[in-house]
Enzyme design. Sequence first.
Site, short mmCIF file in Angstrom:
data_model
loop_
_atom_site.label_atom_id
_atom_site.label_comp_id
_atom_site.label_asym_id
_atom_site.label_seq_id
_atom_site.Cartn_x
_atom_site.Cartn_y
_atom_site.Cartn_z
CB CYS A 735 -0.96 -0.03 1.17
SG CYS A 735 -2.37 1.10 0.96
CG HIS A 852 -3.72 -3.56 3.52
ND1 HIS A 852 -2.53 -3.23 4.11
CD2 HIS A 852 -4.26 -2.40 3.06
CE1 HIS A 852 -2.35 -1.92 4.03
NE2 HIS A 852 -3.39 -1.38 3.38
#
Length: 912
Positions: A735, A852
């Site tokens: 991310c 994630h």
Amino acid sequence: MSHISFETGHASHGGNRDSLIRAARAAGWTGDDESFIDASVNLNPLGPPVCLKEVLLSSYDSILMYPDPSYGDLVEKAAHFHHNVSVDYVFGNGADELIFALARMLVKSWEITPGCALVHIPCYTSYIEALKAVGLNIITTYRYEDLLQFNQEKDSRKIRCIWLGAPNNPDGELPEGYPDSILSGAERNPGVFYIVDEAFIDFSNGDSLLQRPYLPANIIVIRSLTKIFTVPGLRIGYAVLSKQLGTLLRKELPNWPLNVIAEIFAQRIFTDPKIPDFITATQQLIKAEQERVLTLLTPFYECSLSRANFFIIRSRFKGGPAGTTGEAGVALRYYALSRGIALRDCSAIPGLGEEWSRIGLRRPEENNTILRTLLAFAEGASSQNEGFALHLSKKRARALMIQGCSSSAGKSILVSALCRIMRNRGIDVAPYKAQNMSNNSAISHDGLELGRAQAVQALACGLLPDVRMNPVLIKPEGESTSQIILNGKPWGRRTARDYYADKRDLVRAAQVAYDSLAREHELIILEGAGSPAEINLKDGDFVNMQAALHAEADVYLVGDIDRGGVFAAFLGHLATFDAEERRLLKGFIINKFRGDLNLLKPAYELFKGYTNIPIVGCIPYYNDIFIPEEDEHRLLNSAVTGSAVGKVDMALNKLAIGILQLPHGSNFTDFEAFVVESDVTLIPVQNAIDLEGLDALIIPGTKTTIEDLLWLEKRGLVDKLVQQASEGLFVFGICGGYQMLGMWIRDPEHIESRWSVKPGLGLLPLETEFVDKKTLYHGTYTVYWPSSYNVEGSYDILSIRGYEIHHGQTRILAARDGDVCFDDTTLFPFMKNSAGEALGYWKDSVMGTYLHGVFDNDHFRTAFLNMLRKRKKLALQEIRQAPQIDRELQKLADLVEANCDIKKMLKNLGLT
């Protein structure tokens, strides 16, 4: 009472809403039509998938044309969807039309008369009606064994076809050993046709006949898109059968059995990559609601063991409450109608009678209304359950709250444990935290953002995560500024001072969310934040005692004895509570106790000299239960990590993986799965010297990518990191860490920082631009593992699950054809979402992704680590299973229940 519809001449069915509302009015119901609950139908409580609206909006021009009478494209897409082109797919106006057509086809084309049909009952009424219409003799049986053990060679009744539902309508049951038991029977009896109605199989987590590699020619499978995708107005059914039979079946159907919108929608269902996730979400909801509802009803009703989205019930008592007449089944349905709820009358269903009613599962809030009605009826029918239904019929839930003497005292974990304990006792329970401050968030099934702790607590309750469980989420961004997430969506950015100025709106939103939850559940378990004794913040604190007062909750204060001074902390907090707050405080809980409890117990007696509020639990310290932590940094203090210890491990044939300790790092739960890898040591990295000797470095997610990149520069980590990467250090970004790997990070609208543009680490030829719309999604993704790194235990293509939370949009800096190809020397997209969009890139020894939870996928984690092991010439390892959250939650619940006075808590709540 007639069970034949005079308008149609067929047996009556559920779902005639206008007629049911008229009957409810006649029974005395006075509510709005919109609030009427039709539980006589068995449609998906989630409603239709998003693509239905897209189909309706895009199909106007198609309505002006006739459908393809052969439905060639649709058949091709269905074959691709089911991975079987050797059979035919015949579509009809719902499964019902196909049932009648199949009966005609079998009699006309195969001359099976004189003969008999063996039908399992109770069954869908159209089976019997269709078979009678073509003159077949019908033999019925309640026993699945008669179908599964049938032997044509020993049969003297001339049975030529067997009909059954799987799952069966109306009871939702599946034959034992399905579908293999049916395949065995069909192979043993080649002269007998097996017509298997799988209209509701997608609601079950069981296998379908169509998931087997071979479908015998004497098996015909009926499927439906109507129920699972909630399109009763379109009606789409299809039969899967041999191509020879398919040709014959089409002769029994009218031209164009599907309208053009139904055809387009069916094509979309068979090709939309989001449909598997939709079905999975449906199955999870049905399983959780079914378990919850049946647990509460079973003491008072006989219930079928359903594997579908409906079940049948029969009262265990004769008659009904005062004011009702007739046998229990008739009285129950009338009683429900008088309260705006329709149940399916089973008196016309073959094999049942008027004492039985069928109930279609709805959304949790509607199921709660149905439960209150059914339990109130049972309470009136029998004094044995006095008080139980009365309590459930209350409009507001009982409440229990866990507050803490400090952060990290164990509030989130204790709430998770209590949620599972209460659920195990059959209590309809849900979690709630008015405000959470954390960068560790999760995504709800409807794409909204909430604190990860509340998502875990929802799982402990058997519920889907719901943003009402955490209406206000604060995500710190640095420099005293935070992003505010309200009801799952970005609401704005505030400094601490501005936040308190806007607090009134947030308090109102939090209380509305709580009240909504409390109307739908029997018990709410609330979690506080930090400490309720922060006297300088108390007036503005709506997460602790204000929330408790609003909910009228029993409060328990938990303290961390591992920090020392736990009894002083209890008494100090008590000193700050006013009279109303003390009234709510029911007990203290000691957490993280190490040692002999007998040595601690004398302190309990001494403590009584200060207050009569009891200590109700002492939870031992544990290190063998793995629950995602609200405190993101907790993992890096666990037994599998170290600093000085880690440096020693580097020389002991272990992998040393560094985790950058970014100031605003988020979602450190991404690394919890490494706990099962005994040869992996995680090393916290804060300084350039910490990079020495690492086999890999992971840059985690961050709430403020540019600010944390500046932090790396200030600590001298950027130059060292880039140098180490050029020398072969494997770098993996997640991310925000992925965004840092690129050449440029652009924030022209200052979404995350005061910088408009900032150079990245320059390790991947990518650039990221922040946009206002936040990407929130969880689902299934595809990983393309490059062949040059392929090692034992890895896969060329992996299907993994995870979730995305990001404002940034990342793209290749120079999108020329030569820049992207699948080899180990240049950039390529190693991960894609269901739409085929790249979610991560890999070049040489640098890898990054937005996903994630990527390391929670056992196959991916093993492939990644085996690649590192191969580079270091270490032995490759087999796949190790990461901790399964449901199993860990149960372990946690068992530990807490064994060391906490749950009976006292229940007694205080009035739930004993």
